[in-house]
Design an enzyme around this catalytic site. Structure first.
Site, mmCIF file in Angstrom:
data_model
loop_
_atom_site.group_PDB
_atom_site.id
_atom_site.type_symbol
_atom_site.label_atom_id
_atom_site.label_comp_id
_atom_site.label_asym_id
_atom_site.label_seq_id
_atom_site.Cartn_x
_atom_site.Cartn_y
_atom_site.Cartn_z
ATOM 1 N N ASN A 1 0.829 -1.138 0.072
ATOM 2 C CA ASN A 1 0.112 0.029 0.105
ATOM 3 C C ASN A 1 0.813 1.308 0.025
ATOM 4 O O ASN A 1 1.600 1.494 1.077
ATOM 5 C CB ASN A 1 -0.932 0.080 1.316
ATOM 6 C CG ASN A 1 -1.639 1.292 1.332
ATOM 7 O OD1 ASN A 1 -1.676 2.174 0.254
ATOM 8 N ND2 ASN A 1 -2.313 1.582 2.697
ATOM 9 N N TRP A 2 1.109 1.920 -1.160
ATOM 10 C CA TRP A 2 1.954 2.848 -1.137
ATOM 11 C C TRP A 2 1.324 4.265 -0.707
ATOM 12 O O TRP A 2 2.394 5.258 -0.367
ATOM 13 C CB TRP A 2 2.097 3.157 -2.719
ATOM 14 C CG TRP A 2 3.316 2.484 -3.316
ATOM 15 C CD1 TRP A 2 3.823 1.310 -2.735
ATOM 16 C CD2 TRP A 2 3.753 2.636 -4.697
ATOM 17 N NE1 TRP A 2 4.724 0.632 -3.688
ATOM 18 C CE2 TRP A 2 4.812 1.350 -4.854
ATOM 19 C CE3 TRP A 2 3.598 3.184 -5.810
ATOM 20 C CZ2 TRP A 2 5.431 1.314 -5.955
ATOM 21 C CZ3 TRP A 2 4.371 3.310 -6.803
ATOM 22 C CH2 TRP A 2 5.225 2.159 -6.833
ATOM 23 N N LYS A 3 0.059 4.107 -0.252
ATOM 24 C CA LYS A 3 -0.515 5.620 0.422
ATOM 25 C C LYS A 3 -0.128 6.571 -0.448
ATOM 26 O O LYS A 3 -0.258 6.707 -1.770
ATOM 27 C CB LYS A 3 -0.091 5.677 1.661
ATOM 28 C CG LYS A 3 0.070 4.362 2.592
ATOM 29 C CD LYS A 3 0.235 4.496 4.094
ATOM 30 C CE LYS A 3 0.215 3.373 4.921
ATOM 31 N NZ LYS A 3 0.153 3.208 6.167
ATOM 32 N N HIS B 1 -9.427 1.441 4.865
ATOM 33 C CA HIS B 1 -8.189 1.572 5.461
ATOM 34 C C HIS B 1 -8.246 2.482 6.801
ATOM 35 O O HIS B 1 -9.033 3.602 6.830
ATOM 36 C CB HIS B 1 -6.924 2.166 4.640
ATOM 37 C CG HIS B 1 -5.468 2.289 5.389
ATOM 38 N ND1 HIS B 1 -5.263 3.077 6.058
ATOM 39 C CD2 HIS B 1 -4.826 1.142 4.969
ATOM 40 C CE1 HIS B 1 -3.895 2.780 6.480
ATOM 41 N NE2 HIS B 1 -3.718 1.619 5.827
ATOM 42 N N GLU C 1 -6.559 4.985 7.760
ATOM 43 C CA GLU C 1 -6.320 6.367 7.533
ATOM 44 C C GLU C 1 -7.436 7.092 6.808
ATOM 45 O O GLU C 1 -7.679 8.360 6.804
ATOM 46 C CB GLU C 1 -5.094 6.509 6.524
ATOM 47 C CG GLU C 1 -3.911 6.200 7.348
ATOM 48 C CD GLU C 1 -2.824 5.674 6.664
ATOM 49 O OE1 GLU C 1 -2.542 5.847 5.430
ATOM 50 O OE2 GLU C 1 -1.649 5.026 7.331
ATOM 51 N N GLU D 1 -5.251 -4.497 10.569
ATOM 52 C CA GLU D 1 -4.018 -3.696 10.583
ATOM 53 C C GLU D 1 -4.344 -2.668 12.027
ATOM 54 O O GLU D 1 -4.908 -1.807 12.114
ATOM 55 C CB GLU D 1 -4.028 -2.594 9.491
ATOM 56 C CG GLU D 1 -3.706 -3.227 8.144
ATOM 57 C CD GLU D 1 -3.197 -2.406 7.199
ATOM 58 O OE1 GLU D 1 -2.181 -2.350 6.736
ATOM 59 O OE2 GLU D 1 -3.848 -1.154 6.858
ATOM 60 N N GLY E 1 2.656 2.375 10.672
ATOM 61 C CA GLY E 1 3.880 3.597 10.278
ATOM 62 C C GLY E 1 4.383 4.017 11.962
ATOM 63 O O GLY E 1 5.185 4.934 11.767
ATOM 64 N N SER F 1 3.641 -1.873 10.229
ATOM 65 C CA SER F 1 5.256 -1.909 10.237
ATOM 66 C C SER F 1 5.687 -3.391 10.079
ATOM 67 O O SER F 1 6.626 -4.007 10.487
ATOM 68 C CB SER F 1 5.616 -1.574 11.699
ATOM 69 O OG SER F 1 5.265 -0.345 11.993
ATOM 70 N N GLY G 1 2.926 -1.058 4.134
ATOM 71 C CA GLY G 1 3.163 0.316 3.607
ATOM 72 C C GLY G 1 4.714 0.775 3.488
ATOM 73 O O GLY G 1 4.950 0.475 2.409
ATOM 74 N N GLY G 2 5.249 1.217 4.234
ATOM 75 C CA GLY G 2 6.779 1.794 4.272
ATOM 76 C C GLY G 2 7.650 0.842 3.344
ATOM 77 O O GLY G 2 8.327 1.350 2.559
HETATM 78 P P1 13P Z 1 3.367 0.583 7.451
HETATM 79 O O1 13P Z 1 3.793 -0.830 6.862
HETATM 80 O O2 13P Z 1 3.931 1.685 6.786
HETATM 81 O O3 13P Z 1 3.139 0.312 8.865
HETATM 82 O O4 13P Z 1 1.792 0.659 6.800
HETATM 83 C C1 13P Z 1 0.987 -0.401 6.905
HETATM 84 C C2 13P Z 1 -0.304 -0.080 6.216
HETATM 85 O O5 13P Z 1 -1.123 0.943 6.806
HETATM 86 C C3 13P Z 1 -0.500 -0.638 4.920
HETATM 87 O O6 13P Z 1 -1.976 -0.563 4.525
#
Ligand code: 13P
Length: 258
Positions: free
Chosen positions: A13-15, A99, A101, A170, A176, A216, A237-238
């Site tokens: 997930n690149w956000k 998600h 966010e 999640e 994050g 994470s 994510g990251g």
């Molecule tokens: P991180 O891997 O950066 O913690 O993000 C997780 C996430 O929200 C994937 O959707």
């Protein structure tokens, strides 16, 4: 994971990261590093404007491209929104829904449920997210909260469509933050999610449902998390922004199954 009964999926997930040009560069680098073995499905969910570049770059590969959101309405006066038909036509296969966010920006359970239905109707794979805050975990209501989120997101979905749904656990406190859930904590909730799915859609469908962990997850902790029986992959994510890290996680999904 349990590859006998269900698919393993490593999804990024690149956000709100990377431009279309950066997407092209990333995909070129990733393509050169992709393992030959086919032990898992691979997805990259990218910003809407990056979808065409991602689809073009990955056309001849087994990496499925996805979106990070969509609108449940088929078309019309919804300025700034993107429909499932647009995503399908652009070559998408997956859509992340609900998600945390986006929930924090005001997305409701009802909207998420409508989106899940629209995405399934369009033949896309929804990756439905759920997760508790640290406060909820500490006050001991994780189980109730997750159960409610899953029931509301999947309300009214016909049983025969349920197997297409991917669920991602999640925990918000792990996103994050560099603070990963322990494999035991993540397994406990993923197992609970499978019980909820079983109550909704029966045991065969529950056994076939792919449930991911996200928060994470990285190249250092993925192997242990993926070794858990009810964790069928990751939503990353990251670490999905760096080809070498993402590939390492894909390689970590190549493990013997129970
Ligand atoms: P991180 O891997 O950066 O913690 O993000 C997780 C996430 O929200 C994937 O959707």
């Amino acid at each position: 994971m349990n590859r006998k009964y269900r698919k393993t999926l490593i999804a990024g997930n690149w956000k709100m990261n990377k431009t279309p040009s950066e997407t092209k560069a990333f995909m070129t680098e990733l393509k050169a590093m992709l393992p030959k073995g086919r032990w898992c499905d691979i997805a990259l969910c990218v910003p809407a404007v990056c979808i065409p570049a991602a689809v073009r770059a990955m056309r001849e590969t087994r990496v499925g491209i996805g979106a990070e959101n969509c609108n449940a309405n088929p078309s019309g006066a919804y300025t700034g929104e993107i429909s499932t038909a647009m995503l399908t036509d652009a070559g998408c296969k997956y859509v992340i829904l609900g998600h945390s966010e986006r929930r924090a920006m005001g997305e409701t359970d009802e909207e998420i449920n409508a989106k899940v239905k629209a995405v399934l109707e369009a033949g896309l794979v929804p990756i439905v997210c759920c997760g508790e805050t640290l406060e909820q975990r500490e006050s001991g209501i994780t189980e109730e909260w997750i159960t409610m989120q899953i029931k509301l997101a999947l309300a009214g979905i016909p049983e025969e469509k349920s197997r297409k749904i991917v669920i991602a656990y999640e925990p918000i406190w792990a996103i994050g933050t560099g603070k990963t859930a322990t494999p035991e904590q993540a397994e406990e909730v993923c197992q609970l999610i499978r019980v909820v799915v079983r109550k909704l859609f029966g045991s065969k469908n529950a056994r076939a449902t792919t449930i991911l962990y996200g928060g994470s997850m990285n190249e250092k902790n993925a192997y242990e998390l993926l070794a858990q029986p009810d964790i069928d992959g990751g939503l990353i994510g990251g670490a999905s922004l760096v080809p070498a890290k993402f590939v390492k996680i894909i390689e970590d999904a190549n493990q013997p199954t129970a």
